[in-house]
Design a protein around this motif. Structure first.
Motif, PDB file in Angstrom:
ATOM      1  N   TRP A   1     -66.249 -24.036 -53.422  1.00 52.34           N
ATOM      2  CA  TRP A   1     -65.255 -23.297 -54.201  1.00 52.34           C
ATOM      3  C   TRP A   1     -63.977 -23.025 -53.424  1.00 52.34           C
ATOM      4  O   TRP A   1     -63.014 -22.488 -53.988  1.00 52.34           O
ATOM      5  CB  TRP A   1     -65.843 -21.976 -54.676  1.00 52.34           C
ATOM      6  CG  TRP A   1     -66.623 -22.057 -55.947  1.00 52.34           C
ATOM      7  CD1 TRP A   1     -67.966 -21.821 -56.122  1.00 52.34           C
ATOM      8  CD2 TRP A   1     -66.114 -22.359 -57.251  1.00 52.34           C
ATOM      9  NE1 TRP A   1     -68.316 -21.966 -57.445  1.00 52.34           N
ATOM     10  CE2 TRP A   1     -67.198 -22.296 -58.158  1.00 52.34           C
ATOM     11  CE3 TRP A   1     -64.845 -22.686 -57.734  1.00 52.34           C
ATOM     12  CZ2 TRP A   1     -67.045 -22.546 -59.524  1.00 52.34           C
ATOM     13  CZ3 TRP A   1     -64.686 -22.948 -59.091  1.00 52.34           C
ATOM     14  CH2 TRP A   1     -65.779 -22.875 -59.965  1.00 52.34           C
ATOM     15  N   HIS A   2     -63.932 -23.333 -52.136  1.00 50.79           N
ATOM     16  CA  HIS A   2     -62.774 -22.958 -51.326  1.00 50.79           C
ATOM     17  C   HIS A   2     -61.450 -23.522 -51.845  1.00 50.79           C
ATOM     18  O   HIS A   2     -60.436 -22.795 -51.867  1.00 50.79           O
ATOM     19  CB  HIS A   2     -62.994 -23.361 -49.868  1.00 50.79           C
ATOM     20  CG  HIS A   2     -64.010 -22.506 -49.176  1.00 50.79           C
ATOM     21  ND1 HIS A   2     -64.434 -22.754 -47.885  1.00 50.79           N
ATOM     22  CD2 HIS A   2     -64.701 -21.415 -49.590  1.00 50.79           C
ATOM     23  CE1 HIS A   2     -65.339 -21.846 -47.535  1.00 50.79           C
ATOM     24  NE2 HIS A   2     -65.513 -21.034 -48.559  1.00 50.79           N
TER      25      HIS A   2
ATOM     26  N   THR B   1     -55.999 -17.346 -55.060  1.00 54.04           N
ATOM     27  CA  THR B   1     -55.473 -16.358 -54.117  1.00 54.04           C
ATOM     28  C   THR B   1     -53.968 -16.487 -53.999  1.00 54.04           C
ATOM     29  O   THR B   1     -53.234 -15.480 -53.967  1.00 54.04           O
ATOM     30  CB  THR B   1     -56.133 -16.528 -52.740  1.00 54.04           C
ATOM     31  OG1 THR B   1     -57.557 -16.344 -52.863  1.00 54.04           O
ATOM     32  CG2 THR B   1     -55.595 -15.511 -51.749  1.00 54.04           C
TER      33      THR B   1
ATOM     34  N   SER C   1     -70.669 -21.894 -50.467  1.00 58.53           N
ATOM     35  CA  SER C   1     -69.368 -21.341 -50.833  1.00 58.53           C
ATOM     36  C   SER C   1     -68.239 -22.327 -50.601  1.00 58.53           C
ATOM     37  O   SER C   1     -67.204 -22.277 -51.278  1.00 58.53           O
ATOM     38  CB  SER C   1     -69.113 -20.054 -50.034  1.00 58.53           C
ATOM     39  OG  SER C   1     -69.043 -20.328 -48.648  1.00 58.53           O
ATOM     40  N   TRP C   2     -68.428 -23.235 -49.642  1.00 63.33           N
ATOM     41  CA  TRP C   2     -67.405 -24.226 -49.306  1.00 63.33           C
ATOM     42  C   TRP C   2     -66.922 -25.002 -50.541  1.00 63.33           C
ATOM     43  O   TRP C   2     -65.756 -25.399 -50.616  1.00 63.33           O
ATOM     44  CB  TRP C   2     -67.939 -25.210 -48.261  1.00 63.33           C
ATOM     45  CG  TRP C   2     -69.227 -25.887 -48.645  1.00 63.33           C
ATOM     46  CD1 TRP C   2     -70.496 -25.482 -48.315  1.00 63.33           C
ATOM     47  CD2 TRP C   2     -69.379 -27.060 -49.447  1.00 63.33           C
ATOM     48  NE1 TRP C   2     -71.423 -26.332 -48.865  1.00 63.33           N
ATOM     49  CE2 TRP C   2     -70.777 -27.309 -49.554  1.00 63.33           C
ATOM     50  CE3 TRP C   2     -68.488 -27.925 -50.071  1.00 63.33           C
ATOM     51  CZ2 TRP C   2     -71.288 -28.400 -50.273  1.00 63.33           C
ATOM     52  CZ3 TRP C   2     -68.998 -29.028 -50.794  1.00 63.33           C
ATOM     53  CH2 TRP C   2     -70.379 -29.241 -50.884  1.00 63.33           C
TER      54      TRP C   2
ATOM     55  N   ALA D   1     -66.027 -16.343 -52.516  1.00 64.19           N
ATOM     56  CA  ALA D   1     -66.931 -17.461 -52.779  1.00 64.19           C
ATOM     57  C   ALA D   1     -68.256 -17.184 -52.078  1.00 64.19           C
ATOM     58  O   ALA D   1     -68.282 -16.963 -50.864  1.00 64.19           O
ATOM     59  CB  ALA D   1     -66.325 -18.775 -52.285  1.00 64.19           C
TER      60      ALA D   1
ATOM     61  N   ALA E   1     -60.527 -21.398 -54.817  1.00 68.15           N
ATOM     62  CA  ALA E   1     -60.312 -20.016 -54.378  1.00 68.15           C
ATOM     63  C   ALA E   1     -58.962 -19.856 -53.697  1.00 68.15           C
ATOM     64  O   ALA E   1     -58.262 -18.852 -53.898  1.00 68.15           O
ATOM     65  CB  ALA E   1     -61.438 -19.586 -53.442  1.00 68.15           C
ATOM     66  N   GLN E   2     -58.569 -20.826 -52.880  1.00 73.70           N
ATOM     67  CA  GLN E   2     -57.278 -20.751 -52.212  1.00 73.70           C
ATOM     68  C   GLN E   2     -56.137 -20.723 -53.220  1.00 73.70           C
ATOM     69  O   GLN E   2     -55.134 -20.023 -53.033  1.00 73.70           O
ATOM     70  CB  GLN E   2     -57.110 -21.934 -51.262  1.00 73.70           C
ATOM     71  CG  GLN E   2     -58.012 -21.864 -50.044  1.00 73.70           C
ATOM     72  CD  GLN E   2     -57.911 -23.107 -49.189  1.00 73.70           C
ATOM     73  OE1 GLN E   2     -56.999 -23.917 -49.343  1.00 73.70           O
ATOM     74  NE2 GLN E   2     -58.847 -23.264 -48.261  1.00 73.70           N
TER      75      GLN E   2
END
Length: 236
Positions: free
Chosen positions: A16-17, A24, A13-14, A32, A20-21
């Protein structure tokens, strides 16, 4: 709108961080996911592609998510293609980012061609836990060519061996274009790691690719561009 991000092979998932941030910050939800077997300490033995597809569906349902846009990177295009038809009214759209768009009965190993596919199968067969890793040379030459060496090494250190079943199994049916939701494809200008030309993969979902800067790992190196393209493609 709720974005559900699925990473590519060897990633968690890291990866996509950063994107994703940014979505958001634009006022949308973001989840993620890491596929089973790709967290440090997981046992990857015996995992099949169906386990990854089930994981995506289960997490959407467990979190009771709606208005969902499934977003897949690289190999992640396969499990989201399997999960999307099972989400019913929860699904709002599907977005591929430098992703493989599978055809029915075509595994990731099949898509890589006979020589690379044979290497993948042999590597998995020879592995004690049925996985396949990726070496630093592949990160440098294929996933992130031209990026700073320190970044290439950092990303390589974060990658974990991919469960073999994820690479060898295929979806029996792929019917994304029959879903009544928007489909989009985001393609990095310098991506050299796709199993087929990005324009061809985008055409499989009747999409014109939206171009962004970067390599196969643009989600890490150009998250502003990817997040903007994603929002534009999905109406967010």
């Amino acid at each position: 709108m709720q974005y559900v991000f699925v990473p590519g092979a060897w990633h968690g998932s890291w990866a996509w961080h950063p994107v994703a941030q940014r979505v958001t910050a634009a006022g949308h939800g973001a989840v993620a996911l890491t596929m089973p077997g790709l967290t440090a300490g997981d046992d990857p033995r015996g995992l099949r592609l169906a386990d990854a597809v089930d994981h995506v569906v289960r997490e959407v349902e467990r979190r009771d998510l709606s208005d969902v846009v499934l977003v897949g990177h690289s190999w992640g295009g396969i499990p989201i293609a399997g999960a999307a038809p099972r989400l019913g009214e929860r699904l709002r759209g599907v977005a591929m980012v430098n992703a493989f768009v599978p055809r029915p009965g075509e595994s990731m190993a099949d898509a890589m061609g006979p020589d690379v596919g044979a290497f993948v199968r042999a590597s998995i067969a020879a592995s004690a836990d049925g996985t396949i890793g990726v070496d630093l040379a592949a990160v440098r030459e294929s996933l992130m060519p031209g990026e700073p060496e320190t970044l290439q090494r950092l990303v390589h250190d974060l990658l974990l061996p991919q469960p073999g079943g994820y690479m060898l199994d295929a979806l029996g049916e792929v019917n994304l274009t029959s879903l009544s939701v928007p489909l989009s494809y985001i393609l990095a200008e310098r991506d050299q790691a796709l199993a087929a030309p990005g324009t061809e993969l985008a055409a499989r979902i009747d999409a014109e690719p939206l171009m962004v800067p970067g390599t196969h790992e643009a989600i890490l190196t150009h998250p502003d561009d990817v997040a903007k393209a994603l929002r534009n493609a999905t109406g967010g």
